[in-house]
Design a protein around this motif. Structure first.
Motif, PDB file in Angstrom:
ATOM      1  N   LEU A 125      34.951  51.213  -2.114  1.00  0.00           N
ATOM      2  CA  LEU A 125      35.990  52.015  -1.391  1.00  0.00           C
ATOM      3  C   LEU A 125      34.155  53.441  -1.835  1.00  0.00           C
ATOM      4  CD1 LEU A 125      38.499  52.973  -0.731  1.00  0.00           C
ATOM      5  CD2 LEU A 125      39.080  53.883  -3.011  1.00  0.00           C
ATOM      6  N   SER A 126      34.286  53.572  -3.043  1.00  0.00           N
ATOM      7  CA  SER A 126      33.497  54.599  -2.330  1.00  0.00           C
ATOM      8  C   SER A 126      31.910  54.280  -1.122  1.00  0.00           C
ATOM      9  CB  SER A 126      32.671  55.055  -3.758  1.00  0.00           C
ATOM     10  OG  SER A 126      33.362  55.406  -4.673  1.00  0.00           O
ATOM     11  N   PHE A 127      31.733  52.469  -1.566  1.00  0.00           N
ATOM     12  CA  PHE A 127      30.342  52.277  -0.252  1.00  0.00           C
ATOM     13  C   PHE A 127      31.039  52.657   0.279  1.00  0.00           C
ATOM     14  CE2 PHE A 127      28.506  49.006   1.827  1.00  0.00           C
ATOM     15  CZ  PHE A 127      27.242  49.361   1.827  1.00  0.00           C
ATOM     16  N   LEU A 128      32.228  52.371   1.303  1.00  0.00           N
ATOM     17  CA  LEU A 128      32.671  52.165   2.016  1.00  0.00           C
ATOM     18  C   LEU A 128      32.801  53.747   2.950  1.00  0.00           C
ATOM     19  CD1 LEU A 128      35.180  49.705   2.145  1.00  0.00           C
ATOM     20  CD2 LEU A 128      32.724  49.875   3.249  1.00  0.00           C
ATOM     21  N   HIS A 129      33.074  54.871   1.804  1.00  0.00           N
ATOM     22  CA  HIS A 129      33.665  56.226   2.158  1.00  0.00           C
ATOM     23  C   HIS A 129      31.798  56.469   2.448  1.00  0.00           C
ATOM     24  CE1 HIS A 129      35.431  59.821   2.533  1.00  0.00           C
ATOM     25  NE2 HIS A 129      34.141  60.374   1.853  1.00  0.00           N
ATOM     26  N   ILE A 130      31.331  56.143   1.700  1.00  0.00           N
ATOM     27  CA  ILE A 130      29.846  57.000   1.910  1.00  0.00           C
ATOM     28  C   ILE A 130      28.940  56.801   2.190  1.00  0.00           C
ATOM     29  CG2 ILE A 130      28.014  57.478   0.318  1.00  0.00           C
ATOM     30  CD1 ILE A 130      29.258  57.509  -2.798  1.00  0.00           C
ATOM     31  N   TRP A 131      29.022  55.017   2.961  1.00  0.00           N
ATOM     32  CA  TRP A 131      28.385  54.576   3.788  1.00  0.00           C
ATOM     33  C   TRP A 131      28.661  54.220   5.405  1.00  0.00           C
ATOM     34  CZ3 TRP A 131      23.021  54.608   3.417  1.00  0.00           C
ATOM     35  CH2 TRP A 131      23.066  55.062   1.606  1.00  0.00           C
ATOM     36  N   ALA A 132      30.364  54.671   5.400  1.00  0.00           N
ATOM     37  CA  ALA A 132      30.614  53.868   6.753  1.00  0.00           C
ATOM     38  C   ALA A 132      31.332  54.956   7.700  1.00  0.00           C
ATOM     39  CB  ALA A 132      31.003  52.728   6.453  1.00  0.00           C
ATOM     40  N   VAL A 133      32.764  55.478   6.253  1.00  0.00           N
ATOM     41  CA  VAL A 133      33.505  56.531   7.015  1.00  0.00           C
ATOM     42  C   VAL A 133      33.216  57.631   7.430  1.00  0.00           C
ATOM     43  CG1 VAL A 133      36.159  56.900   6.159  1.00  0.00           C
ATOM     44  CG2 VAL A 133      35.654  54.889   5.484  1.00  0.00           C
ATOM     45  N   VAL A 134      32.470  58.100   6.441  1.00  0.00           N
ATOM     46  CA  VAL A 134      31.846  59.126   6.728  1.00  0.00           C
ATOM     47  C   VAL A 134      30.747  59.721   7.901  1.00  0.00           C
ATOM     48  CG1 VAL A 134      30.441  61.501   5.960  1.00  0.00           C
ATOM     49  CG2 VAL A 134      32.122  60.647   4.448  1.00  0.00           C
ATOM     50  N   PRO A 135      29.828  58.678   7.604  1.00  0.00           N
ATOM     51  CA  PRO A 135      29.236  59.001   8.772  1.00  0.00           C
ATOM     52  C   PRO A 135      29.653  58.383   9.987  1.00  0.00           C
ATOM     53  CG  PRO A 135      27.970  57.559   6.934  1.00  0.00           C
ATOM     54  CD  PRO A 135      29.211  57.964   6.448  1.00  0.00           C
ATOM     55  N   SER A 136      30.319  57.591  10.408  1.00  0.00           N
ATOM     56  CA  SER A 136      31.231  57.258  11.352  1.00  0.00           C
ATOM     57  C   SER A 136      31.933  58.477  12.077  1.00  0.00           C
ATOM     58  CB  SER A 136      32.533  56.765  11.477  1.00  0.00           C
ATOM     59  OG  SER A 136      31.889  54.839  10.612  1.00  0.00           O
ATOM     60  N   VAL A 137      32.729  59.401  11.091  1.00  0.00           N
ATOM     61  CA  VAL A 137      33.376  60.200  11.543  1.00  0.00           C
ATOM     62  C   VAL A 137      32.341  61.530  11.962  1.00  0.00           C
ATOM     63  CG1 VAL A 137      34.661  62.111  10.173  1.00  0.00           C
ATOM     64  CG2 VAL A 137      35.503  59.798  10.083  1.00  0.00           C
ATOM     65  N   LYS A 138      30.681  61.799  10.683  1.00  0.00           N
ATOM     66  CA  LYS A 138      30.355  62.447  12.164  1.00  0.00           C
ATOM     67  C   LYS A 138      29.605  61.818  13.237  1.00  0.00           C
ATOM     68  CE  LYS A 138      30.177  65.520   7.907  1.00  0.00           C
ATOM     69  NZ  LYS A 138      30.412  66.975   8.148  1.00  0.00           N
ATOM     70  N   SER A 139      29.588  60.896  13.129  1.00  0.00           N
ATOM     71  CA  SER A 139      29.249  60.077  14.259  1.00  0.00           C
ATOM     72  C   SER A 139      30.405  60.746  15.658  1.00  0.00           C
ATOM     73  CB  SER A 139      28.860  59.323  14.049  1.00  0.00           C
ATOM     74  OG  SER A 139      28.599  58.366  15.630  1.00  0.00           O
TER      75      SER A 139
END
Length: 181
Positions: A125-139
């Motif tokens: 969950l942390s990995f996905l949040h740090i490396w997928a969710v937050v960058p996707s939202v920022k993008s």
């Protein structure tokens, strides 16, 4: 020779210039302006090797309203309907000891495997949040900002004048309603 030794300077003074000695290393500053408690090696703690409190095992009180079940919360005899005192004491002891030892047995059998599963789950969950969710939202926010600017320019360029003109044309229209009987 520019930048070289000046008269009266020793080679040691040149290698350790006042600027470097004053500012210090960014990782170990010796300047009070740059000193930070978070960089002090003595105050840094590793969260994986910290001491755990064996007395207060719920310091954040996350299970206060969920699992606080005592004998009195489950079994209660109303006034006038009492069992024998010995039965009441034995029931209390049986309930309390059974709950205590069943919990200990279940945690001994399933505590470590479930801790492993939950550790893996929260790591994923942390990995996905740090490396997928937050960058996707920022993008997405960066891209949508660009689109919103283009949309805003389009609206202000084409729609605003059109609707202002229509408003001026229709501003003199008067509607009058009468009721015929």
């Amino acid at each position: 020779m520019p930048g070289g030794l000046k008269d009266g300077d020793t080679e040691e003074e040149f290698l350790h210039s006042p600027f470097i000695r004053k500012q210090g290393n960014i990782y170990k500053p010796n300047n009070k302006d740059m000193d930070n408690d978070s960089l002090d090696e003595k105050t840094m703690e590793d969260i994986h090797t910290k001491e755990i409190d064996l007395v207060n095992r719920d310091p954040k009180r996350i299970n206060d309203d969920v699992v606080k079940v005592d004998f009195e919360d489950v079994i209660a005899e109303p006034a006038g309907t009492y069992s024998f005192d010995g039965v009441w004491k034995a029931s209390f002891t049986t309930f309390t000891v059974t709950k205590y030892w069943c919990y200990r047995l279940l945690t001994a059998l399933f505590g470590i495997p479930l801790a492993l599963i939950w550790g893996i789950f929260f790591a994923i969950l942390s990995f996905l949040h740090i490396w997928a969710v937050v960058p996707s939202v920022k993008s997405y926010l960066i891209e949508i900002h660009c689109v919103s600017r283009i949309y805003s320019i389009f609206v202000h360029t084409f729609c605003d004048p059109l609707f202002e003109a229509m408003g001026k044309c229709l501003s003199s229209v008067r509607v009058r309603m009468t009721k015929e009987v």
